[in-house]
Design an enzyme around this catalytic site. Structure first.
Site, short mmCIF file in Angstrom:
data_model
loop_
_atom_site.label_atom_id
_atom_site.label_comp_id
_atom_site.label_asym_id
_atom_site.label_seq_id
_atom_site.Cartn_x
_atom_site.Cartn_y
_atom_site.Cartn_z
N GLU A 258 3.47 -7.31 -2.71
CA GLU A 258 4.78 -7.48 -2.75
C GLU A 258 5.42 -6.21 -1.93
OE1 GLU A 258 3.16 -9.16 -6.61
OE2 GLU A 258 2.81 -7.45 -5.38
N HIS B 277 0.04 -2.77 -2.76
CA HIS B 277 0.45 -4.24 -3.37
C HIS B 277 1.07 -5.38 -2.40
CE1 HIS B 277 0.61 -2.57 -7.82
NE2 HIS B 277 -0.63 -1.84 -6.96
N CYS C 156 6.93 -2.88 -7.22
CA CYS C 156 7.22 -3.75 -6.21
C CYS C 156 8.39 -4.32 -6.61
CB CYS C 156 6.12 -4.78 -6.31
SG CYS C 156 4.28 -4.34 -5.84
N CYS D 293 5.29 -5.72 -10.27
CA CYS D 293 5.17 -4.65 -11.06
C CYS D 293 6.36 -3.48 -10.65
CB CYS D 293 3.91 -3.69 -10.70
SG CYS D 293 4.11 -2.67 -9.14
#
Length: 158
Positions: free
Chosen positions: A59, A57, A90, A87
């Site tokens: 992030e 991801h 993250c 999420c």
């Protein structure tokens, strides 16, 4: 809860543009920026799936890079700007890296509605505020913002 500034909206639009560029490159449409205390963009990151697998991801990758480059005392005064709400993974990465502020576009709830049960992104409807509230230090969260703009790169991608 913090308030959005004009600079936040400017940076968020950059993150959204990067998420659209990620989609154009065949990646999942997510992107994030690390903004320094003076408003300078220090780092940018698009989603790194499939190269880094399901934990690639934007992030999480950005927070790994940021924590390798900067001291947590510096990151406390920085902002993570992201095209979609971080999420749980993250948000945890932002917390552990030491970032003091998060600004996001698309909420996890709306993202989940757009994506549905797609096997490459089984979205958790767990607000990042809930993750941060479980911690021992404050993280200011601003969002959702510009949700329609942030949702656009996801339309038809899943």
């Amino acid at each position: 809860m913090g308030k959005a500034t004009e600079a936040d909206l400017h940076h968020l639009r950059r993150a959204i543009a990067l998420s659209a560029a990620a989609r154009a490159r065949g990646r999942h449409p997510f992107a994030a920026l690390l903004v320094g205390p003076d408003g300078t963009v220090l780092m940018e990151q698009q989603n790194a799936f499939p190269e880094e697998g399901p934990t690639g991801h934007a992030e999480r990758v950005l927070m790994t890079r940021a924590s390798q480059a900067h001291d947590p005392r510096f990151l406390r005064d920085c902002t993570l700007v992201t095209s979609a709400e971080p999420c749980a993974m993250c948000a945890g990465a932002a917390y552990w890296a030491g970032v003091g502020r998060v600004v996001y576009g698309l909420s996890e709830r709306r993202l989940k509605a757009i994506i549905g049960p797609h096997p490459e992104n089984l979205t958790l409807d767990l607000p990042c505020r809930t993750v941060f509230a479980a911690g021992q230090r404050d993280v200011v969260v601003v969002g959702p913002l510009l949700e329609d703009e942030a949702a656009a790169p996801h339309e038809g991608a899943w």
